[in-house]
Every structure is written in structure tokens, then in C-alpha cells.
Write a protein that holds these residues in place. Structure first.
Motif, PDB file in Angstrom:
ATOM      1  N   ASN A 149       0.941  -1.185  -0.013  1.00  0.00           N
ATOM      2  CA  ASN A 149       0.025  -0.126   0.160  1.00  0.00           C
ATOM      3  C   ASN A 149       0.823   1.046   0.077  1.00  0.00           C
ATOM      4  O   ASN A 149       1.433   1.529   1.095  1.00  0.00           O
ATOM      5  CB  ASN A 149      -0.755  -0.017   1.300  1.00  0.00           C
ATOM      6  N   VAL A 160       0.664  -3.878   4.370  1.00  0.00           N
ATOM      7  CA  VAL A 160      -0.535  -3.871   5.422  1.00  0.00           C
ATOM      8  C   VAL A 160      -0.987  -5.243   5.679  1.00  0.00           C
ATOM      9  O   VAL A 160      -1.197  -5.910   4.247  1.00  0.00           O
ATOM     10  CB  VAL A 160      -1.819  -3.134   4.857  1.00  0.00           C
ATOM     11  N   SER A 189      -0.321  -1.441   9.474  1.00  0.00           N
ATOM     12  CA  SER A 189       0.765  -1.165   8.343  1.00  0.00           C
ATOM     13  C   SER A 189       2.048  -1.280   8.891  1.00  0.00           C
ATOM     14  O   SER A 189       2.051  -0.981  10.317  1.00  0.00           O
ATOM     15  CB  SER A 189       0.310  -0.035   7.702  1.00  0.00           C
TER      16      SER A 189
END
Length: 260
Positions: free
Chosen positions: A114, A119, A139
Motif C-alpha cells: 500500500n 498492510v 501497516s
């Protein structure tokens, strides 16, 4: 008013395994645009391939001809687009992750790229009494995590430099790589061996071995890690599970349609 294409008609293909031959020609036409390459890939007679291609063009699964070459047709692209948009990697990877947990009895994570982070999208715990601090939706930086480094190893050097410029290399622990040159050296080692290690770089006391997962275009979009605590797997002993991490990543990649 244009008539809606009917179901794929294989009557133009030879009898006896006609459906299988049609699928072989369709796959070959998607992978290759030249007629001669399609014939070679399909392993069928030229006349047979020509007849099947004519049916596929008529049904809008492919477009083109022997002179101009062939391309995926509107009907194929509609089906493929819907399939790609509905992919649920958690469901696809689930059976593979379950087997991996049973084989290594460690916590298994699966993460998605991401931006400049990874994540967690899957976490499957081992039978051990302890639990990792991770959770789905959490994350983490790419440079300090095993999954992140496994993915970064597939990036071009200038892309890695772009990450460094954008977010830096912040230290998560005293073992985190914070020097760009050292990161490039580490990524070269990851590329050579096919897996990445995180030996307390992202979180003190935790270790993991990771491999990258590729999507249907061959892009490294996810990563999988076999994680444990350093007390149980001291030093680099978690590395013993590298073959299992690589095999699981390859199996999920194949399930996603990654090119071999």
C-alpha cells in the motif's frame, strides 16, 4: 441493433477433445499474437488452429487475423476484468496458509503493498501459547519488515531510492537498516536467495522469513511471512523455513495467475 454473442461455439473445432483444443488455442492467442506462435504454443495442426481462431474471433473472445496478429477481444476482456476485480486474496491464499501453519507451526502473515507500506491482510496463528502483537489492518514500513524487503527486492533501484526520498528509513529498533547503501546491499542478497529475513528489525524480539507474491501481471503486490519470537528461534534459525515460505508464495502467485 447488434446481437449479443451466444455461448462459445466449438463446433468449428475437430470432434474429440474439441473443448480442450479450443481452450488451448484461446490461451495461446492471449499469450502470443502471431499465428505461427499460436500454432506452436497450442501444439495443433495449422488448419485446426485456423478454424478455432475463426470461432473465437466470431464469438469476440479474440480479435484480429493471421496477417495483423491477434489480441484479446471485448468478450474476453469483460470476463477477465470482472474476475480480476473480484479477487479475494484471503480466500485464495487461505488453504495454502492453513497448510503452512500446520507444516511449520509458526504464525503466518500475508500483507499487501500500500504505497510505501505493507498492510497485513491475513494472520493465522500457530498452536503455540504466545500470540504475536500483529493484527489484520496493521501497516508497517517496507524497509524494516521481511515482507517489505521481499517486495522491494523486485523494485528497480530508482524506485527504492524514491521510497527513501519520500519516507526515509526510520529506525524501528537498533537493528533496522537506516542507510540507503546498506538497504540496496540487503535487497541484492534477497534477490539472490529468493527470500528476506527480519531479525528484530521491525519489532524487538520477533523474527520472520518472507517471500514476495506476484499477481497476474507478474508484479510483486503481496508478501508472505513465517513469523516467530526470537526466544524460540534465536539468531537466524527462522531461516530454516525459507523453502516453505518460497513455496507458499509461489503457490499463491500461481493461484493469482502469475506468469511462470
Amino acid at each position: 441493433m447488434t446481437a449479443e454473442p451466444q455461448a462459445l461455439d466449438t463446433s468449428a473445432a475437430p470432434s474429440g477433445g474439441a473443448s480442450e483444443k479450443t481452450l488451448r488455442v484461446l490461451e495461446a492467442a492471449i499469450l502470443h499474437d502471431r499465428f505461427t506462435d499460436i500454432v506452436e504454443e497450442a501444439g495443433l495442426a495449422k488448419a485446426t488452429v485456423h478454424r478455432i481462431l475463426a470461432t473465437l474471433v466470431e464469438q469476440e473472445f479474440i480479435t484480429g487475423d493471421a496477417e495483423r496478429g491477434y489480441q484479446p477481444g471485448a468478450r474476453f476482456l469483460r470476463v477477465a476484468g470482472r474476475a480480476v476485480s473480484s479477487i479475494d486474496i484471503s480466500a485464495i491464499a487461505g488453504p495454502i496458509v492453513d497448510r503452512l501453519v500446520r507444516d511449520v507451526d509458526c504464525t503466518i502473515h500475508l500483507g499487501v503493498v500500500n504505497g510505501f507500506e505493507m498492510v497485513y491482510v491475513v494472520r493465522k496463528d500457530s498452536s503455540k501459547p504466545y500470540r504475536m502483537a500483529s493484527r489484520v489492518g496493521l501497516s508497517m514500513p517496507m524497509h524494516s519488515s521481511g515482507m517489505g524487503k521481499a517486495v522491494l527486492a523486485h523494485w528497480a533501484p530508482e524506485q527504492v531510492d524514491g521510497l527513501v526520498e519520500a519516507v526515509g528509513l526510520p529506525a524501528r529498533t537498533e537493528d533496522t537498516i537506516t542507510d540507503p547503501a546498506a538497504l540496496h546491499e540487503e535487497l541484492a542478497r534477497v534477490r539472490e536467495r529468493g527470500y528476506a529475513l527480519d531479525l528484530g528489525e521491525n519489532e524487538r524480539g520477533t523474527v520472520c522469513v518472507s517471500a514476495a507474491i506476484r499477481d497476474h501481471l507478474g508484479r510483486p503486490t503481496h508478501g508472505i511471512s513465517i513469523s516467530s519470537i526470537a526466544l524460540e528461534h534465536p539468531g537466524s534459525s527462522i531461516e530454516q523455513f525459507a523453502p516453505q515460505a518460497i513455496a507458499a508464495a509461489a503457490a499463491i502467485s500461481r493461484a493469482l495467475g502469475a506468469p511462470s
